[in-house]
Each structure stands twice: as C-alpha cells, then as structure tokens.
Design an enzyme around this catalytic site. Structure first.
Site, PDB file in Angstrom:
ATOM      1  N   LEU A  60       1.005  -1.043   0.064  1.00 54.32           N
ATOM      2  CA  LEU A  60       0.607  -0.178   0.056  1.00 54.32           C
ATOM      3  C   LEU A  60       0.820   1.198   0.011  1.00 54.32           C
ATOM      4  O   LEU A  60       0.682   1.981  -0.500  1.00 54.32           O
ATOM      5  CB  LEU A  60      -1.165  -0.264   1.640  1.00 54.32           C
ATOM      6  N   TYR A  61       2.169   1.942   0.307  1.00 51.84           N
ATOM      7  CA  TYR A  61       2.810   2.550   0.613  1.00 51.84           C
ATOM      8  C   TYR A  61       3.378   3.188  -0.415  1.00 51.84           C
ATOM      9  O   TYR A  61       3.881   2.401  -1.087  1.00 51.84           O
ATOM     10  CB  TYR A  61       3.738   2.134   2.220  1.00 51.84           C
ATOM     11  N   SER A  62       2.817   4.416  -1.034  1.00 59.35           N
ATOM     12  CA  SER A  62       3.073   4.726  -2.249  1.00 59.35           C
ATOM     13  C   SER A  62       2.742   4.061  -2.773  1.00 59.35           C
ATOM     14  O   SER A  62       3.786   4.430  -4.168  1.00 59.35           O
ATOM     15  CB  SER A  62       4.089   5.144  -2.010  1.00 59.35           C
ATOM     16  N   ASN A  63       1.851   3.618  -2.854  1.00 59.75           N
ATOM     17  CA  ASN A  63       1.541   2.302  -3.872  1.00 59.75           C
ATOM     18  C   ASN A  63       3.144   1.610  -4.744  1.00 59.75           C
ATOM     19  O   ASN A  63       3.052   1.637  -5.466  1.00 59.75           O
ATOM     20  CB  ASN A  63       1.222   3.763  -5.156  1.00 59.75           C
ATOM     21  N   GLY A  64       3.341   1.106  -3.771  1.00 61.98           N
ATOM     22  CA  GLY A  64       4.286  -0.380  -4.506  1.00 61.98           C
ATOM     23  C   GLY A  64       5.289   0.728  -4.082  1.00 61.98           C
ATOM     24  O   GLY A  64       6.872   0.211  -3.727  1.00 61.98           O
TER      25      GLY A  64
END
Length: 355
Positions: A60-64
């Site tokens: 999820l974090y910064s979209n990968g």
C-alpha cells in the site's frame, strides 16, 4: 545489538523495527509526507550500521514505491540473509474487482508483485493488512500456507483484528496443518492500551509476539501536549481522542516529567515502557530522521522502575476502536481514500485501432 527470537520461531530480529511507510514517492499515493529515495536510503543505511536488521513496509505505501526503495537500499547495503523484510497485503492496489482483499487470487497476485518490487526471491514475514471479512478464513489461510510451501514466504503475520477472529485463524491453521501466524502487528502505546484486554493474553497463550505500530501514538508521546507537526496537520483525521483528552494530557505530561527527571527524550520513555510487556517483540519506528533511529536505540538502555510505570499508566481511560478493526465499511473507505483505487471502477484495456 542484542537480537531476539520472534515468538516461538528461530528468526533473529532486532528489538527495533524500522517502519518504511515514510519511504516512497508521494506522487504515487499515501502518505503525502514520505521521503524521496535518496533520503530513504540514508536512513536505511543508518539503521543497518546501528545493527537494526528488521524492516516493515507494505504494498500500500506510496503505491508500491516504499517496497521498491527498501529493496534497492537493502540490496546495496546489506547481505540478504542477515536482514528481515516484512511487508503486508490487503489494501486496494488497482481499480476494479480482485484488486483488494485476501482471496486466493489476490494473495497469489500480490505476493509476486511485492517480490518484484522488493527485488528479492522471498519475503521473511508476510502479513495480512487487516482482516478481509468478505473472504472465508479457510481460503485466505490455505493460500497463505501455499505461498510458504512454495518458498516465496518464510513466516506469516497478522494485523489488527478482534481477538476471537485471531483465535479462530490460529485454530484453523493448527487443525489443517497450515503455516501459522507467528506475529500480530497491532497498535499499542501509552495512549492506546485496549489490546491488553484480550489480544495480548491470546498471543501469550499461543506463543505469538506483537510488532507494535504507532508506538508513539503518531508522535503525540514524543512532544509536549498541544504541539503540532507538519505530519500531524495532514493526519488530523486520526486525532479522535476528544473523549479521552483529559487523561491523554495527563499521560503525555507524565511522559515529559519522567523524561526530564532522567534527562532523556520523551520518545525514549514511551518506547522503554513498551519493553516492559514481554508480548512486544519490537516497536515499529517510523523514522523520518536519523535522530528518530538514535532515540529508539537509546531507549533500549532505559529500564523504567515499577513506580515510574505506575505513574505513566494511572491516568489511562478506556477508548473506542478508531482503527476500523470492527467496522469493515470504515476500513474499506480508509483504504480507498489512501490509495485512490476503488473496486467499483473497472479499468478497460484500450486496443490499438486496426488500420
């Protein structure tokens, strides 16, 4: 650095885990305050040089891009066999159906994508990022077992849920001979101790240790009451403690008083308090500065007295769930807001026109 085994496993972890939510390209999604790759690399190297070998991130974090930054940094600065990479799945990673949750399809897709972004052949600790109540436990747990047997994952971890749900999962895993959850990642700190009621007792009985996120309650335990940071302003939605503000202030003030008495930073006192609970394997320190890592390391040398702990704990009052643990709709809205993805939108691939 004194390493310890995680729960009943043979896995050696440092007593401090570096949370990598703050590493990533902010233009790709939540969080807006994440660090660029060069700044992230400096912090990963600083942690490694101090002996920290435990790093936690999520798809999820910064979209990968958090996984990408962490993977490249560890490849450059560490021997893969010495470090422990933990990541998570469940949040929506694309628009449309099957882009979120813990179905067999989602798990098989996301583990491969995380491996690719991390640039590694295996994940040490693969954690479900909350419970997916729309998928039967049996489907989720068997799929997780399969990726362990395939060698893509070494150990499994869970995250915030009701104690009865976690107990059911552990029972199903044991009954079916599936790989079991060895850790529980939950929120726990001086301002949020609800896990002491049932979850911690269950974990101790089952030989599971916790990995604590938000050990400083989003920084509130590291600064005087009322002080606001740039990050806090962007996350005002999480400050839902109006009903417990009076007791919260007493606790924050007491952290400051004991820190002053000892001549140390506030965060050191808050982190030292966590170590009194044997169910806690490591706090996840969301480091955005080298000082954050140094303070966390310094906390390892502090042993609070029973009297100091009692002073810190006395003002606590019960509080309501605001993590979405018991409200699937709240959890879904939060995940979609963070990622910008929605299961109600179906992307359609455009075909080139034939001429």
């Amino acid at each position: 650095m004194q390493y310890a085994k995680l729960g009943r496993t043979g896995l050696d972890i440092s007593p401090i885990c570096i949370g990598c939510m703050g590493f990533g390209d902010p233009s790709r999604g939540y969080p807006s305050w994440s660090l660029d790759e060069e700044a992230s690399r400096r912090l990963v190297r600083h942690a490694l040089e101090a002996g920290i070998n435990f790093f936690d991130t999520a798809n999820l974090y910064s979209n990968g891009s958090s996984e990408e930054f962490l993977g490249r940094s560890l490849k450059d600065f560490a021997h893969r066999e010495n470090v422990v990479i933990a990541t998570k799945l469940s949040a929506p990673m694309r628009d449309g159906p099957n882009g979120t949750g813990l179905s067999r399809k989602a798990i098989m897709t996301e583990v491969d994508m995380s491996l690719k972004r991390l640039g590694t052949d295996y994940i040490d600790l693969y954690q479900i990022h909350r419970r997916d109540r729309t998928t039967p436990w049996e489907e989720t747990l068997e799929a997780l077992n399969d990726i362990v047997k395939a060698g893509k994952v070494r150990y499994l971890g869970a995250s915030s849920m009701r104690a009865w749900e976690f107990g059911k999962a552990l029972h199903l895993q044991k009954s079916n001979g599936w790989a079991r959850f060895v850790s529980m990642q939950d929120t726990y700190n001086l301002l949020d101790r609800e896990e002491e009621r049932e979850m911690h007792a269950l974990c101790i009985d089952e030989g599971v240790q916790t990995i604590v996120y938000s050990p400083l309650n989003r920084g509130r335990l590291a600064r005087p009451w009322g002080a606001i940071t740039a990050r806090a302003e962007t996350e005002a939605v999480y400050n839902l403690g109006a009903a417990t503000a009076d007791s919260d202030k007493l606790i924050v003030d007491m952290v400051g008083a004991i820190a002053e008495e000892r001549g140390v930073g506030r965060s050191m006192i808050a982190l030292a308090w966590l170590r009194r609970n044997p169910v806690v394997a490591a706090p996840i320190v969301g480091a955005l500065k080298a000082d954050h890592i140094d303070d966390a390391l310094a906390s390892l040398s502090i042993s609070l007295t029973d009297d100091e702990a009692a002073r810190l704990e006395a003002p606590y009052t019960p509080r309501l769930d605001h993590q979405g643990v018991s409200d699937p709709a709240m959890l879904r809205r939060a995940a979609e807001a963070a990622t910008g993805h929605s299961i109600s939108r179906l992307p359609v691939r455009e075909l080139s026109k034939v001429t």
